[in-house]
Write an enzyme that holds these catalytic residues in place. Structure first.
Site, short mmCIF file in Angstrom:
data_model
loop_
_atom_site.label_atom_id
_atom_site.label_comp_id
_atom_site.label_asym_id
_atom_site.label_seq_id
_atom_site.Cartn_x
_atom_site.Cartn_y
_atom_site.Cartn_z
CB SER A 153 91.10 -9.24 39.34
OG SER A 153 92.56 -9.35 39.34
CG ASP A 159 95.28 -6.28 38.68
OD1 ASP A 159 96.46 -6.78 40.24
OD2 ASP A 159 95.05 -7.73 39.25
CG ASP A 196 93.05 -8.89 42.77
OD1 ASP A 196 93.89 -8.17 42.11
OD2 ASP A 196 93.09 -10.02 42.33
CG ASP A 220 95.25 -11.22 40.82
OD1 ASP A 220 95.98 -9.63 39.73
OD2 ASP A 220 95.05 -12.12 39.83
#
Length: 460
Positions: free
Chosen positions: A89, A236, A238, A240
């Site tokens: 992440s 960020d 990834d 999410d």
């Protein structure tokens, strides 16, 4: 053995190794199961994915490889089956991680413990002729289309011919992450004029740190201020998480974003009892906006939004609907799916700005009070006793408050100011959060109570 934190397995690449991925895959896989396997853009991703696939297949599961995708795209693809995302992440490029999904929702604690037990103790594999196989699967296009269709359904009267973002100018800082393959494309399909920066997927995160903060977004802030945009968005690594910025490059407070989205879903719901699930550290401005829209807010511990959603659905009746769930930066659009989705958030926030006219009009109904967070030293072995004492000490010090002790001690005042005291899960501190027009005074008073409790436990 404890492998899982509040967001899957995560840590330095020296710890999150192919050997661990192989073992986790063997623990999670079962004959007859199908797993979708995706990864973010980190340099270590291909090796981890290969090891994970080998583990799953040797446990009897079939694997559908979906390549580099945002985490929400992997979660979307896991509906009706299981999934594994190789990502850390917002962590730095020297980290990696493993997140497990089933039917669009992260593994619950019971499922995580079963994986941990296998990894620590091991178990036999099925016979050679029961091992699984792998295929390639394209989910990115269907995922992007699904997000766009969902936003069109949410805003049917906004924009011509299915383009609710027509006329909206949006800059997106993808941060060298995999959001670059989803968010700009979704916004453009909805009619926005999009400029994407740092949109090459780069596992070194060369342009800026993966975690989007006011400090790491300084160059993007200047880019917005020098341009003519209606809105800025940042992800960020990834995708999410979502950060929203106004046309001058100012980061819009994450709780304000949460409040306006929560109010939208509450007002749009046909349910008699619309519920928003959030976390103890989230602002009372969310409660204000949801109450004004005719709903209520319930809280759950950090990292457990899916648990809160399940709890409220189980406790409610046919009149109850969980319309939204979020903690700062991370949103679950429950009518779309059960996963945290920064791409969907980017599109929803853009549509809300288009509907309101600009970011100032969108923020105008929200009361934004000063916010602070401080830490008080507290040895790990004393945290339980200190928090036990604070359950009575804090309400006694602030008698005219509503008290919630489910996840720390949270006090809410009549004017919607609030303070939360909770132990850090990773460091020897007790954290104090506060939001108030007199935030410095509130922090100072709460700190006195906390420090007295720590001293009393340390020196009985």
């Amino acid at each position: 053995m404890t492998l899982f934190g509040t967001a899957g397995i995560r840590g330095p690449v020296e710890e999150i190794t192919p050997a661990l991925a192989l073992s986790v895959g063997q623990a999670a896989g079962e004959p007859g199961e199908t797993f979708v396997v995706g990864r973010d853009g980190r340099e270590t991703g291909p090796a981890l994915a290969a090891a994970m696939e080998a583990g799953l297949e040797s446990a009897g599961a079939d694997v559908a490889r979906i390549g580099q995708v945002p985490t929400p795209a992997l979660a979307f693809a896991s509906q009706g089956r299981k999934g594994v995302m190789l990502t850390a992440s917002h962590n730095p490029p020297t980290d990696n991680g493993i997140k497990l999904f089933v039917d669009g929702v992260e593994f619950d604690r019971e499922a995580e413990e079963a994986v941990e037990d296998y990894v620590s103790g091991g178990s036999s594999l099925p016979a050679w002729d029961q091992w699984g196989s792998a295929t390639d699967l394209d989910v990115l296009g269907p995922y992007r289309d699904a997000v766009a269709d969902y936003v069109r359904a949410q805003f049917p009267k906004l924009g011509p011919d299915g383009t609710p973002l027509a006329g909206l100018s949006v800059a997106v800082d993808c941060g060298n992450g995999v959001g670059a393959v989803a968010t700009p494309q979704v916004l453009e399909s909805l009619g926005a004029d999009v400029v994407a920066v740092n949109a090459n997927v780069d596992g070194h995160f060369s342009a800026r740190e993966s975690k989007p903060t006011p400090e790491t977004l300084s160059a993007f802030t200047n880019f917005l201020a020098d341009g003519e945009f209606d809105l800025g968005l940042a992800h960020d690594g990834d995708a999410d998480r979502l950060v929203a910025l106004d046309p001058d490059g100012e980061v819009i407070h994450e709780d304000t974003v949460l409040a306006v989205v929560a109010a939208h879903y509450t007002a749009a719901s046909d349910a008699a009892d619309p519920v928003v699930v959030t976390t103890p550290n989230a602002s009372a401005r969310i409660d204000e906006q949801v109450r004004n829209a005719g709903g209520r807010v319930e809280r759950v511990r950090l990292g457990a939004l899916h648990e809160g959603i399940a709890r409220e659905r189980a406790a409610g009746d046919e009149d109850t609907a969980v319309v939204f769930a979020a903690e700062p930066w991370k949103h679950i659009h429950t009518a779309f799916g059960g996963w945290i989705d920064g791409v969907a958030s980017a599109a929803i926030v853009s549509a809300l700005v288009a509907d309101a006219g600009d970011t100032d009009a969108l923020r105008e109904p929200v009361t934004e009070r000063p916010y602070r967070k401080v830490s008080v030293d507290c040895p790990d072995q004393h945290k339980t006793a200190v928090m036990g004492a604070l359950e009575s000490d804090l309400p006694a010090a602030f008698p005219d408050t509503t008290v919630d002790t489910d996840y720390g001690v949270r006090l809410e005042f009549e004017d919607a100011s609030w303070t939360l005291v909770r132990p850090s899960g990773t460091e020897p501190y007790v954290r104090i959060y506060a939001e108030s027009d007199e935030v410095d005074e509130l922090i100072a008073s709460a700190r006195d109570v906390v420090e007295s409790a720590v001293a009393a436990i340390e020196s009985p």
